[in-house]
Design a protein around this motif. Structure first.
Motif, PDB file in Angstrom:
ATOM      1  N   LYS A   1     102.351 -30.836 -41.151  1.00 11.74           N
ATOM      2  CA  LYS A   1     102.828 -30.312 -39.870  1.00 11.74           C
ATOM      3  C   LYS A   1     104.197 -30.875 -39.520  1.00 11.74           C
ATOM      4  O   LYS A   1     104.578 -31.952 -39.989  1.00 11.74           O
ATOM      5  CB  LYS A   1     101.828 -30.637 -38.748  1.00 11.74           C
ATOM      6  CG  LYS A   1     101.583 -32.125 -38.556  1.00 11.74           C
ATOM      7  CD  LYS A   1     100.415 -32.378 -37.608  1.00 11.74           C
ATOM      8  CE  LYS A   1     100.172 -33.857 -37.401  1.00 11.74           C
ATOM      9  NZ  LYS A   1     101.302 -34.583 -36.808  1.00 11.74           N
ATOM     10  N   ASN A   2     104.902 -30.123 -38.685  1.00  8.98           N
ATOM     11  CA  ASN A   2     106.174 -30.567 -38.129  1.00  8.98           C
ATOM     12  C   ASN A   2     106.269 -30.069 -36.693  1.00  8.98           C
ATOM     13  O   ASN A   2     105.729 -29.016 -36.357  1.00  8.98           O
ATOM     14  CB  ASN A   2     107.357 -30.013 -38.941  1.00  8.98           C
ATOM     15  CG  ASN A   2     107.531 -30.733 -40.267  1.00  8.98           C
ATOM     16  OD1 ASN A   2     107.817 -31.923 -40.291  1.00  8.98           O
ATOM     17  ND2 ASN A   2     107.336 -30.017 -41.367  1.00  8.98           N
ATOM     18  N   GLY A   3     106.966 -30.838 -35.856  1.00 14.56           N
ATOM     19  CA  GLY A   3     107.149 -30.442 -34.464  1.00 14.56           C
ATOM     20  C   GLY A   3     105.939 -30.699 -33.590  1.00 14.56           C
ATOM     21  O   GLY A   3     105.974 -30.424 -32.388  1.00 14.56           O
TER      22      GLY A   3
ATOM     23  N   ASN B   1      93.369 -31.566 -35.376  1.00 12.90           N
ATOM     24  CA  ASN B   1      94.303 -30.657 -34.724  1.00 12.90           C
ATOM     25  C   ASN B   1      95.737 -31.154 -34.823  1.00 12.90           C
ATOM     26  O   ASN B   1      96.003 -32.343 -34.657  1.00 12.90           O
ATOM     27  CB  ASN B   1      93.969 -30.503 -33.236  1.00 12.90           C
ATOM     28  CG  ASN B   1      92.523 -30.158 -32.987  1.00 12.90           C
ATOM     29  OD1 ASN B   1      91.846 -29.630 -33.856  1.00 12.90           O
ATOM     30  ND2 ASN B   1      92.037 -30.457 -31.793  1.00 12.90           N
ATOM     31  N   SER B   2      96.654 -30.223 -35.031  1.00 13.95           N
ATOM     32  CA  SER B   2      98.082 -30.489 -34.855  1.00 13.95           C
ATOM     33  C   SER B   2      98.396 -30.283 -33.379  1.00 13.95           C
ATOM     34  O   SER B   2      98.031 -29.244 -32.816  1.00 13.95           O
ATOM     35  CB  SER B   2      98.915 -29.522 -35.695  1.00 13.95           C
ATOM     36  OG  SER B   2      98.577 -29.610 -37.062  1.00 13.95           O
TER      37      SER B   2
ATOM     38  N   GLY C   1     107.006 -25.012 -33.863  1.00 12.06           N
ATOM     39  CA  GLY C   1     106.160 -25.929 -34.613  1.00 12.06           C
ATOM     40  C   GLY C   1     105.892 -25.365 -35.999  1.00 12.06           C
ATOM     41  O   GLY C   1     106.307 -24.244 -36.324  1.00 12.06           O
ATOM     42  N   TYR C   2     105.192 -26.139 -36.795  1.00  6.29           N
ATOM     43  CA  TYR C   2     104.848 -25.697 -38.154  1.00  6.29           C
ATOM     44  C   TYR C   2     103.578 -26.406 -38.586  1.00  6.29           C
ATOM     45  O   TYR C   2     103.417 -27.612 -38.353  1.00  6.29           O
ATOM     46  CB  TYR C   2     105.974 -26.026 -39.134  1.00  6.29           C
ATOM     47  CG  TYR C   2     105.627 -25.707 -40.580  1.00  6.29           C
ATOM     48  CD1 TYR C   2     105.941 -24.471 -41.132  1.00  6.29           C
ATOM     49  CD2 TYR C   2     104.973 -26.643 -41.382  1.00  6.29           C
ATOM     50  CE1 TYR C   2     105.612 -24.161 -42.448  1.00  6.29           C
ATOM     51  CE2 TYR C   2     104.633 -26.341 -42.698  1.00  6.29           C
ATOM     52  CZ  TYR C   2     104.957 -25.110 -43.223  1.00  6.29           C
ATOM     53  OH  TYR C   2     104.627 -24.809 -44.517  1.00  6.29           O
TER      54      TYR C   2
ATOM     55  N   PRO D   1     101.932 -38.970 -39.124  1.00  2.08           N
ATOM     56  CA  PRO D   1     102.788 -38.519 -40.229  1.00  2.08           C
ATOM     57  C   PRO D   1     102.719 -37.009 -40.393  1.00  2.08           C
ATOM     58  O   PRO D   1     101.880 -36.331 -39.803  1.00  2.08           O
ATOM     59  CB  PRO D   1     102.201 -39.237 -41.448  1.00  2.08           C
ATOM     60  CG  PRO D   1     100.770 -39.475 -41.093  1.00  2.08           C
ATOM     61  CD  PRO D   1     100.757 -39.734 -39.618  1.00  2.08           C
ATOM     62  N   THR D   2     103.592 -36.479 -41.231  1.00  3.03           N
ATOM     63  CA  THR D   2     103.620 -35.032 -41.443  1.00  3.03           C
ATOM     64  C   THR D   2     102.442 -34.573 -42.301  1.00  3.03           C
ATOM     65  O   THR D   2     102.128 -33.391 -42.319  1.00  3.03           O
ATOM     66  CB  THR D   2     104.933 -34.589 -42.116  1.00  3.03           C
ATOM     67  OG1 THR D   2     105.087 -35.304 -43.343  1.00  3.03           O
ATOM     68  CG2 THR D   2     106.115 -34.874 -41.206  1.00  3.03           C
TER      69      THR D   2
END
Length: 306
Positions: free
Chosen positions: A228-230, A262-263, A280-281, A210-211
């Motif tokens: 996070k996104n991407g 970690n993302s 990414g974000y 999930p984000t």
């Protein structure tokens, strides 16, 4: 100036970000790496190994290193790629991001060098915007293909988080998800627990995450929220006692006060055509009270119900 830059004791250019409420972050041009993030009470929120190597060409164990163009040993390059052991530059042209007119953002860039092209023959530009605000640290990584051929890569922001006692920490938001267990030859499993807790070594890549992920530190009555996104994957790592003693740049007892969440983009690499860009974000934010205190329901954090 939106930040201050100076040479630290090891001769590495260091950028200090501050914001009006009193929090701060420190960024090295070496590795484009955040090595400190302190809240308004000057408490360190990121973990840094007591035995970290601070001189090139070694990687610095702690803070938030950038893993590019390879995560871990999943390829022919050095562990976690070469971006974390290169000297980055200040980026004077961060477009198409909006201007960072506030007092606490810095834009960095890493471009492929002749040496890099020998080991990874692809021309790229890797940009990273780091922004600090009250209770929040934001990173926006971007990779642009400036080559005349398609290339692919994996990527991670390796968040070394400072915790009070790893055995008192729980991670929520990854329950019911599939993961690769790197301690079991990357065998695939499904998470059965309602939260991840720690009583031994862990090295897992959670998939299609999930984000929002919550890292709840009972003893410090503090929750770190990773948004996070991407970057659909999330890596959870703690070496525990035996592995910690085997790692030359980690203190024997360091595992007790650290956790990596970690993302990442690992399972399905990013593929870029010539002149395409990936973005990414990630942001890390602090919720002052924890689930343990009875004042915070982690589901409200994860699903935006607060």
């Amino acid at each position: 100036m939106p930040w201050n830059i100076f040479q630290d004791a090891d001769g590495l250019p260091r950028i200090i970000l501050t914001e009006p409420t009193g929090s701060s972050a420190e960024v090295l041009l070496y590795g484009g790496q955040i090595v400190s993030w302190k809240n308004v009470r000057k408490e360190e929120l990121l973990f840094m190994s007591r035995k970290a190597h601070w001189k090139p060409p070694k990687e610095i164990k702690g803070g938030i290193p950038v893993c590019f163009p390879q995560f871990g040993n999943l390829g022919s390059l050095e562990q976690n790629g070469f971006a974390r052991s290169r000297l980055w530059s200040l980026d004077g042209d961060p477009s198409p991001l909006p201007p960072a007119n506030n007092q606490s953002s810095v834009d960095l860039i890493l471009k492929s060098t002749e040496d890099d092209l020998k080991t990874w023959p692809r021309s790229f530009e890797l940009r990273l915007r780091i922004s600090l605000s009250a209770g929040k640290l934001t990173l926006i990584p971007r990779v642009r293909n400036v080559d005349n051929k398609v290339f692919s890569f994996t990527f991670a922001l390796r968040n070394y988080l400072s915790v009070s006692d790893i055995s008192e920490v729980r991670v929520e938001g990854l329950e019911t998800l599939d993961y690769f267990d790197n301690l079991m030859h990357r065998e695939r499993f499904t998470e059965q627990a309602d939260a991840i807790t720690f009583d031994g070594e862990i090295d897992r890549v959670y998939l299609s995450t999930p984000t929002k992920i919550a890292i709840i530190d009972h003893e410090k009555k503090r929750t770190i929220v990773l948004q996070k996104n991407g970057m659909p994957d999330a890596v959870v790592w703690n070496p525990w006692d035996k592995k910690a003693k085997a790692l030359p740049d980690l203190g024997d007892e360091d595992y007790k006060t650290m956790l990596c969440v970690n993302s990442a983009v690992i399972e399905t690499p990013i593929v870029l055509k010539p002149f395409e860009e990936w973005r990414g974000y990630q942001d890390l934010s602090i919720v002052s009270s924890s689930y343990c205190s009875g004042q915070l329901d982690p589901r409200k954090v994860l699903y935006g119900l607060h």
